[in-house]
Design an enzyme around this catalytic site. Structure first.
Site: not given
Length: 333
Positions: A155, A176, A194, A261
């Site tokens: 998916h 998405k 999908d 980060r």
């Protein structure tokens, strides 16, 4: 994110499917039927091919008969130059008693009609190609490698960004498809949305992503509905397949989670046993995920072709400044 590593592999394909599909996908091969038999009754179980030199001579102890049999110049000339017709028929009859998937004659080679009739009675399809044995073996092996490769459906959305294959994954409702749509509008290409079918050929570490044939290039946008990307954006906006090179996971923002980060600690994940770089992107209001995905692709290209990592360059620069100031401080004392 943890992906299912257990891929699916076809156990066999019919010779009818082999002939029809390879004729469409490999135009150079141009297989032609030499005899007419029921191709549905014969199945191919292995991706490897076989040149049956010793088997034609009568030694069948180690005969890998479940493979597609390639008759090149050596095999056909051996049979055609046997003076004793009875001996030739005996050897070939011993050969076709095995449940062979099919025989392919390369370089426009021909067999005596009596041998073709034997193959027909044994219900073994015989094909011919003008390609040399080397070229035919390459094309057929590549096709069978693809057919018997491990695959799994995941998916997500698969996009081609600056030539880099980026797999967008994450929980449903994170956007998405919207990110993929935005990337297409910016000139990038859609591979699948999908349902992404990912294949791994043999022992290769290359993963190829394709669309689900039923869903095709349709995309569901929440609040809008189903959109045909090919019809709306044209052929330039879609890709038939693309290598999976980076996985970008979209995540709900969690204040208790420490996100990367600096980029010094590179994350990775595995798909079908192949390790891939993983970038985890928390979703926040106002955050432009599309541009970040583009930067992810550019960073991948920089690292691959220039071995340059921005975080490492910054770390090195800061370390040099600290060491320089420390040296000056020690000198003043």
């Amino acid at each position: 994110m943890i992906f299912d590593q257990k891929g699916i592999r076809k156990r066999s394909i019919t010779v009818a499917y082999f002939y029809n599909t390879i004729s469409q996908k490999c135009c150079d091969l141009k297989l032609r039927r030499v005899n007419n038999v029921d191709e549905q009754k014969r199945r191919i179980y292995e991706r490897d091919l076989h040149r049956p030199g010793l088997a034609l001579a009568g030694f069948t102890n180690l005969f890998t008969y479940k493979r597609v049999q390639i008759f090149g110049n050596t095999e056909t000339r051996f049979l055609n130059h046997l003076d004793d017709e009875k001996e030739r028929n005996r050897l070939f009859e011993n050969f076709v008693r095995f449940k062979i998937p099919c025989i392919i004659l390369t370089s426009n080679n021909k067999l005596p009609e009596s041998l073709i009739e034997m193959a027909t009675r044994a219900e073994i399809p015989v094909y011919s190609t003008r390609c040399s044995s080397t070229k035919a073996i390459y094309n057929i092996t590549d096709f069978l490698d693809d057919q018997f490769s491990i695959y799994q459906q995941y998916h997500g959305s698969m996009v081609d960004v600056y030539g880099v294959g980026v797999l967008l994954v994450g929980k449903s409702g994170l956007g998405k498809s919207e990110v993929a749509l935005d990337l297409i509008e910016r000139g990038h290409g859609l591979v699948a949305d999908d349902a992404v079918v990912i294949r791994r050929k043999g022992e290769s570490t290359t993963l190829m992503a394709r669309r689900n044939n039923i869903i095709d290039h349709f995309m569901e946008i929440r609040g809008l509905g189903v959109v045909d990307m090919k019809a709306n954006f044209g052929i330039r906006a879609i890709r038939e397949q693309k290598e999976v090179q980076v996985v970008a996971e979209l995540m709900h923002w969690d204040s208790d989670t420490e996100y990367e980060r600096l980029g010094l600690d590179a994350k990775s994940t595995k798909i079908l046993g192949v390790e891939l770089p993983l970038v985890q992107l928390p979703i926040l209001p106002g955050k432009n995920i599309t541009v970040i995905i583009e930067v992810v692709a550019l960073n991948f290209l920089l690292k691959r072709y220039s071995n340059y990592v921005a975080a490492e360059a910054l770390h090195s620069r800061i370390s040099q400044v600290i060491n320089s100031e420390r040296t000056n401080f020690d000198g003043d004392e």
